[in-house]
Design a protein around this motif. Structure first.
Motif, mmCIF file in Angstrom:
data_model
loop_
_atom_site.group_PDB
_atom_site.id
_atom_site.type_symbol
_atom_site.label_atom_id
_atom_site.label_comp_id
_atom_site.label_asym_id
_atom_site.label_seq_id
_atom_site.Cartn_x
_atom_site.Cartn_y
_atom_site.Cartn_z
ATOM 1 N N VAL A 6 0.854 -1.185 0.000
ATOM 2 C CA VAL A 6 0.000 0.000 0.000
ATOM 3 C C VAL A 6 0.890 1.235 0.000
ATOM 4 O O VAL A 6 1.700 1.423 0.911
ATOM 5 C CB VAL A 6 -0.954 0.014 1.219
ATOM 6 N N ASN A 7 0.747 2.024 -1.038
ATOM 7 C CA ASN A 7 1.564 3.238 -1.183
ATOM 8 C C ASN A 7 3.053 2.926 -1.014
ATOM 9 O O ASN A 7 3.774 3.591 -0.281
ATOM 10 C CB ASN A 7 1.101 4.338 -0.229
ATOM 11 N N ASN A 8 3.472 1.870 -1.688
ATOM 12 C CA ASN A 8 4.869 1.414 -1.721
ATOM 13 C C ASN A 8 5.389 0.860 -0.397
ATOM 14 O O ASN A 8 6.589 0.712 -0.231
ATOM 15 C CB ASN A 8 5.800 2.528 -2.229
ATOM 16 N N GLN A 9 4.489 0.540 0.519
ATOM 17 C CA GLN A 9 4.883 -0.029 1.807
ATOM 18 C C GLN A 9 4.213 -1.393 1.985
ATOM 19 O O GLN A 9 3.016 -1.531 1.744
ATOM 20 C CB GLN A 9 4.446 0.880 2.966
ATOM 21 N N PRO A 10 4.966 -2.406 2.417
ATOM 22 C CA PRO A 10 4.325 -3.698 2.687
ATOM 23 C C PRO A 10 3.411 -3.582 3.903
ATOM 24 O O PRO A 10 3.765 -2.960 4.902
ATOM 25 C CB PRO A 10 5.503 -4.634 2.962
ATOM 26 N N VAL A 11 2.228 -4.163 3.776
ATOM 27 C CA VAL A 11 1.242 -4.120 4.855
ATOM 28 C C VAL A 11 0.651 -5.513 5.017
ATOM 29 O O VAL A 11 0.367 -6.187 4.027
ATOM 30 C CB VAL A 11 0.105 -3.116 4.524
ATOM 31 N N ILE A 65 -7.323 -10.047 -2.987
ATOM 32 C CA ILE A 65 -6.247 -9.286 -3.636
ATOM 33 C C ILE A 65 -4.889 -9.488 -2.964
ATOM 34 O O ILE A 65 -4.017 -8.634 -3.060
ATOM 35 C CB ILE A 65 -6.612 -7.792 -3.721
ATOM 36 N N GLU A 66 -4.729 -10.614 -2.313
ATOM 37 C CA GLU A 66 -3.448 -10.964 -1.683
ATOM 38 C C GLU A 66 -2.299 -10.680 -2.639
ATOM 39 O O GLU A 66 -2.342 -11.069 -3.810
ATOM 40 C CB GLU A 66 -3.450 -12.445 -1.294
ATOM 41 N N GLY A 67 -1.277 -9.974 -2.164
ATOM 42 C CA GLY A 67 -0.086 -9.700 -2.960
ATOM 43 C C GLY A 67 -0.211 -8.530 -3.915
ATOM 44 O O GLY A 67 0.751 -8.189 -4.612
ATOM 45 N N SER A 68 -1.345 -7.887 -3.952
ATOM 46 C CA SER A 68 -1.569 -6.775 -4.885
ATOM 47 C C SER A 68 -0.876 -5.498 -4.427
ATOM 48 O O SER A 68 -0.473 -5.355 -3.269
ATOM 49 C CB SER A 68 -3.061 -6.498 -5.046
ATOM 50 N N VAL A 69 -0.799 -4.546 -5.362
ATOM 51 C CA VAL A 69 -0.230 -3.224 -5.094
ATOM 52 C C VAL A 69 -1.367 -2.216 -5.156
ATOM 53 O O VAL A 69 -2.078 -2.125 -6.163
ATOM 54 C CB VAL A 69 0.869 -2.862 -6.113
ATOM 55 N N VAL A 70 -1.536 -1.472 -4.071
ATOM 56 C CA VAL A 70 -2.601 -0.482 -3.951
ATOM 57 C C VAL A 70 -1.968 0.899 -3.802
ATOM 58 O O VAL A 70 -1.038 1.070 -3.010
ATOM 59 C CB VAL A 70 -3.496 -0.769 -2.723
ATOM 60 N N THR A 71 -2.499 1.862 -4.549
ATOM 61 C CA THR A 71 -2.095 3.258 -4.376
ATOM 62 C C THR A 71 -3.341 4.059 -4.071
ATOM 63 O O THR A 71 -4.338 3.981 -4.791
ATOM 64 C CB THR A 71 -1.404 3.815 -5.630
ATOM 65 N N THR A 72 -3.283 4.817 -2.989
ATOM 66 C CA THR A 72 -4.373 5.695 -2.601
ATOM 67 C C THR A 72 -3.996 7.124 -2.968
ATOM 68 O O THR A 72 -2.864 7.386 -3.396
ATOM 69 C CB THR A 72 -4.640 5.621 -1.087
ATOM 70 N N ILE A 73 -4.907 8.048 -2.753
ATOM 71 C CA ILE A 73 -4.617 9.455 -3.034
ATOM 72 C C ILE A 73 -3.389 9.924 -2.247
ATOM 73 O O ILE A 73 -2.590 10.710 -2.755
ATOM 74 C CB ILE A 73 -5.852 10.355 -2.750
ATOM 75 N N GLU A 74 -3.197 9.390 -1.045
ATOM 76 C CA GLU A 74 -2.031 9.789 -0.248
ATOM 77 C C GLU A 74 -0.723 9.329 -0.891
ATOM 78 O O GLU A 74 0.316 9.952 -0.695
ATOM 79 C CB GLU A 74 -2.113 9.207 1.170
#
Length: 185
Positions: A6-11, A65-74
């Motif tokens: 999430v936003n280039n950070q593993p979560v 969505i395990e393993g996916s890359v998410v980008t939010t507005i932040e």
């Protein structure tokens, strides 16, 4: 447990796998720029980038969505340097602002797929709802962002977050009152 970037950070979310991505982002990650609007996927206020495409996060269970890359507005651009953010600010697209994060994310995804979208394409692809009715300015802002991304136009940089409002008004002409209009004490 669901692992995402999430936003280039593993979560790693310790949430039930049927938890909508929207709530994982807002409640567990405190990324409140992604808004809850309708909860049915119709309004688009919760739009995020999921593996390079705009999705309505209220409709996506994190377990899918395990393993996916998410980008939010932040995560799009903290300093507002993304062409879509700059164009939205320059065109004064925001009114109440509630739908804007979802609109920005949907627009950024559209421009990645189509660097020169026509007005018809924009109207067909950007299906987010806006109660304020910013659609005419929205279309122009997306086209302007596309021109900026292609290097055909320069958009003045938006003031950085935390900028004094008076300084911001000097930097962004759309924030100034029109000539002849004055604040009354």
């Amino acid at each position: 447990m669901t692992s995402l970037t999430v936003n280039n950070q593993p979560v790693r979310y310790r949430l039930p796998p049927d938890t909508p991505l929207l709530w994982a982002l807002r409640d567990a990650s405190n990324l409140t720029g992604t808004k809850y609007g309708c909860g049915t996927g119709d309004c688009g206020a919760c739009t995020v980038d999921l593996d390079g495409r705009a999705v309505r996060s209220c409709q996506i269970p994190i377990g899918r969505i395990e393993g996916s890359v998410v980008t939010t507005i932040e995560g799009l651009s903290r300093d507002r340097s993304h062409p879509v953010q700059q164009a939205f600010l320059a065109a004064n697209v925001s009114q109440c602002g509630f739908c804007i994060p979802g609109l920005v994310m949907a627009s950024a995804a559209l421009l990645r797929r189509d660097p020169a979208p026509s007005e018809a394409t924009i109207r067909a692809q950007i299906t987010n709802l806006c109660r304020c009715g910013v659609y005419p300015r929205l279309v122009e802002a997306i086209q302007r962002a596309a021109r900026a991304a292609r290097g055909e136009e320069t958009i003045p940089a938006a003031p950085l977050p935390g900028t004094d409002p008076a300084d911001a008004a000097r930097a962004v002409p759309a924030l100034l009152a029109p000539a002849g209009v004055h604040d009354t004490p």
